[in-house]
Design a protein around this motif. Sequence first.
Motif, PDB file in Angstrom:
ATOM      1  N   ASP A 172       0.572  -3.426  -6.987  1.00 54.52           N
ATOM      2  CA  ASP A 172       2.035  -3.245  -7.006  1.00 54.52           C
ATOM      3  C   ASP A 172       2.445  -1.823  -6.618  1.00 54.52           C
ATOM      4  O   ASP A 172       3.554  -1.389  -6.932  1.00 54.52           O
ATOM      5  CB  ASP A 172       2.633  -3.602  -8.378  1.00 54.52           C
ATOM      6  N   GLU A 173       1.560  -1.091  -5.931  1.00 63.08           N
ATOM      7  CA  GLU A 173       1.925   0.251  -5.460  1.00 63.08           C
ATOM      8  C   GLU A 173       2.960   0.174  -4.335  1.00 63.08           C
ATOM      9  O   GLU A 173       3.681   1.142  -4.089  1.00 63.08           O
ATOM     10  CB  GLU A 173       0.670   0.997  -4.987  1.00 63.08           C
ATOM     11  N   ILE A 174       3.011  -0.951  -3.665  1.00 64.03           N
ATOM     12  CA  ILE A 174       4.076  -1.233  -2.703  1.00 64.03           C
ATOM     13  C   ILE A 174       4.923  -2.343  -3.314  1.00 64.03           C
ATOM     14  O   ILE A 174       4.417  -3.452  -3.533  1.00 64.03           O
ATOM     15  CB  ILE A 174       3.510  -1.691  -1.351  1.00 64.03           C
ATOM     16  N   PRO A 175       6.195  -2.081  -3.634  1.00 60.06           N
ATOM     17  CA  PRO A 175       7.033  -3.143  -4.207  1.00 60.06           C
ATOM     18  C   PRO A 175       7.005  -4.398  -3.347  1.00 60.06           C
ATOM     19  O   PRO A 175       6.904  -4.325  -2.110  1.00 60.06           O
ATOM     20  CB  PRO A 175       8.427  -2.507  -4.234  1.00 60.06           C
ATOM     21  N   ALA A 176       7.091  -5.559  -4.002  1.00 61.39           N
ATOM     22  CA  ALA A 176       6.937  -6.837  -3.303  1.00 61.39           C
ATOM     23  C   ALA A 176       7.891  -6.971  -2.126  1.00 61.39           C
ATOM     24  O   ALA A 176       7.491  -7.412  -1.038  1.00 61.39           O
ATOM     25  CB  ALA A 176       7.135  -7.991  -4.281  1.00 61.39           C
TER      26      ALA A 176
ATOM     27  N   ASP B  54       9.224  -4.610  -0.343  1.00 61.71           N
ATOM     28  CA  ASP B  54       8.806  -3.698   0.726  1.00 61.71           C
ATOM     29  C   ASP B  54       7.594  -4.259   1.463  1.00 61.71           C
ATOM     30  O   ASP B  54       7.517  -4.181   2.702  1.00 61.71           O
ATOM     31  CB  ASP B  54       8.463  -2.313   0.157  1.00 61.71           C
ATOM     32  N   LEU B  55       6.638  -4.815   0.723  1.00 63.76           N
ATOM     33  CA  LEU B  55       5.443  -5.374   1.353  1.00 63.76           C
ATOM     34  C   LEU B  55       5.815  -6.551   2.246  1.00 63.76           C
ATOM     35  O   LEU B  55       5.321  -6.671   3.377  1.00 63.76           O
ATOM     36  CB  LEU B  55       4.438  -5.796   0.281  1.00 63.76           C
ATOM     37  N   LYS B  56       6.695  -7.408   1.758  1.00 62.08           N
ATOM     38  CA  LYS B  56       7.131  -8.546   2.581  1.00 62.08           C
ATOM     39  C   LYS B  56       7.816  -8.065   3.855  1.00 62.08           C
ATOM     40  O   LYS B  56       7.577  -8.608   4.942  1.00 62.08           O
ATOM     41  CB  LYS B  56       8.083  -9.433   1.774  1.00 62.08           C
ATOM     42  N   ARG B  57       8.635  -7.045   3.747  1.00 60.69           N
ATOM     43  CA  ARG B  57       9.340  -6.522   4.924  1.00 60.69           C
ATOM     44  C   ARG B  57       8.363  -5.916   5.923  1.00 60.69           C
ATOM     45  O   ARG B  57       8.481  -6.135   7.133  1.00 60.69           O
ATOM     46  CB  ARG B  57      10.374  -5.484   4.489  1.00 60.69           C
TER      47      ARG B  57
ATOM     48  N   ASN C 113       2.851   0.344  10.666  1.00 59.16           N
ATOM     49  CA  ASN C 113       4.053   0.292   9.842  1.00 59.16           C
ATOM     50  C   ASN C 113       3.800   0.838   8.439  1.00 59.16           C
ATOM     51  O   ASN C 113       4.666   1.490   7.846  1.00 59.16           O
ATOM     52  CB  ASN C 113       4.583  -1.149   9.755  1.00 59.16           C
ATOM     53  N   LEU C 114       2.598   0.580   7.913  1.00 62.59           N
ATOM     54  CA  LEU C 114       2.278   1.084   6.585  1.00 62.59           C
ATOM     55  C   LEU C 114       2.161   2.608   6.599  1.00 62.59           C
ATOM     56  O   LEU C 114       2.623   3.282   5.666  1.00 62.59           O
ATOM     57  CB  LEU C 114       0.984   0.450   6.081  1.00 62.59           C
ATOM     58  N   TYR C 115       1.574   3.176   7.654  1.00 62.42           N
ATOM     59  CA  TYR C 115       1.519   4.638   7.764  1.00 62.42           C
ATOM     60  C   TYR C 115       2.922   5.234   7.828  1.00 62.42           C
ATOM     61  O   TYR C 115       3.214   6.247   7.185  1.00 62.42           O
ATOM     62  CB  TYR C 115       0.717   5.057   9.001  1.00 62.42           C
ATOM     63  N   ALA C 116       3.808   4.624   8.598  1.00 64.73           N
ATOM     64  CA  ALA C 116       5.182   5.124   8.693  1.00 64.73           C
ATOM     65  C   ALA C 116       5.884   5.027   7.341  1.00 64.73           C
ATOM     66  O   ALA C 116       6.639   5.937   6.941  1.00 64.73           O
ATOM     67  CB  ALA C 116       5.952   4.333   9.753  1.00 64.73           C
TER      68      ALA C 116
END
Length: 467
Positions: free
Chosen positions: A65-69, A71-74, A121-124
């Motif tokens: 959950d370090e990336i909110p759900a 945000d991860l979906k987006r 996208n994750l790096y950005a």
Amino acid sequence: MKYISTRGNVAPIGFIDMFLMGLGEDGGLIVPESIPTVSGKQLDQWAKLSYQELMFEIFSLYTNDEIPADDLKRLIQESYAGFTSPDVLPLTTLNDSLHVLELFHGPTFAFKDVALSFMGNLYAYVAKKQNQVINILGATSGDTGASAISSVRGKEGIQICILHPNGKVSRVQELQMTTVQDDNVLNLAVNGNFDDCQQVIKELFADIPFKSKYHLRAINSINFVRILAQSVYYFYAYLKLSEKARENGVNFSIPTGNFGNIFSGYLAKKMGVPIKQLVLATNENNILERFIREGVYKPEGFRSTHSPSMDIQIASNFERYLYYFVGEDAVAVTARMEKFKQEGQLTFTEAEVARIQQDITAYSVGNEECLNTIRTYQERYGYLLDPHSACGIAAYEGAGRKDDGAFVSLATAHPAKFDEAIRLIGIEQQFPERIQELFDKPQQQVIVDNVKADIVARLEGFYRVYQ
């Protein structure tokens, strides 16, 4: 979920820190402390999910959950919005037992887009959240570089430098990298082969002061996020098969050079995908085939082939497999990798070879067999393979157990990327518009000798220092 190094000297870290670290600071590769397993019931519940939905479910097992759900979906949705197939990765059936999973519908027409579109996208996302400058450094045998550059070109807070072997990638691969004019992209064409490029990358990531000064980040498959993203399509292929086809499990034939693609399948199997046979397809640079068949891991003379993305001798992800093979014993991994460094080879006992062969089958494909496979499948099915995908099919033909259920062979690139080989057998193809237009664009690259100091000087003139 915490992450550790195959060599045991990295304190357990979280998902984002693992992603940013890339190569372990002790020189090892990062792996999860434990691999989550998915039950057959859970797999059945995932059968109707889209590729994006399935990726969200799998990544959620690893991200803490370090990336909110939301945000991860987006991030996932944005990563695959540019793929040309509504399925993202369509599964094509050629006969009753053989299916081809097409991994080349992304921006650069290669399987690397599947993981790297997301990683860019994750790096950005991380750069913005942490107000960081991210300097990406990678080596490529052709496809990784084009895909990595495509994933981050023009993005704020990110610079990327890719090393590729000068003159040893296809013309289209070269153009996909070197016609990009964005200021945050640097291409270094190294007078050497891929292993030379990769060795420089490994040494720079192991140089902790240099890595910290320039805030270096990895895009190659040394980064576990790349492996995890690729593991998703093994789940997806299995679930796309009919219930009847998958009732006895599934087999995969996988073209590989750096051991990343097949290790992703090995990870999916450990997570619970009922994979019966993993067939590793190599070309004439067959160190991995000899390791699996004979128990000798030893680089030999480099050969240029029709499948240049697999022209690799030293496979980065071999160490991840070794870690699980020796029972997750970091001390044993360190000892064996040190032995390899000192002696240039590793040998395995007869009993160990038998264990290896329970995990993976191997088949080496020569240049002529590769071309013959392309010709045969074009004539038999009207299906045009690129040379790497043809190696996968040839391995299915040569080493696959046909009576053992459904077989999925991975098609790793669009044939237009390797037209030089296709034309050798008299086949003319129509290039996709995005590839055709490359030939009219100016190129931008720097040619350097295989001298680490010269490469470092170029990097120091390009990267911004992280404060």
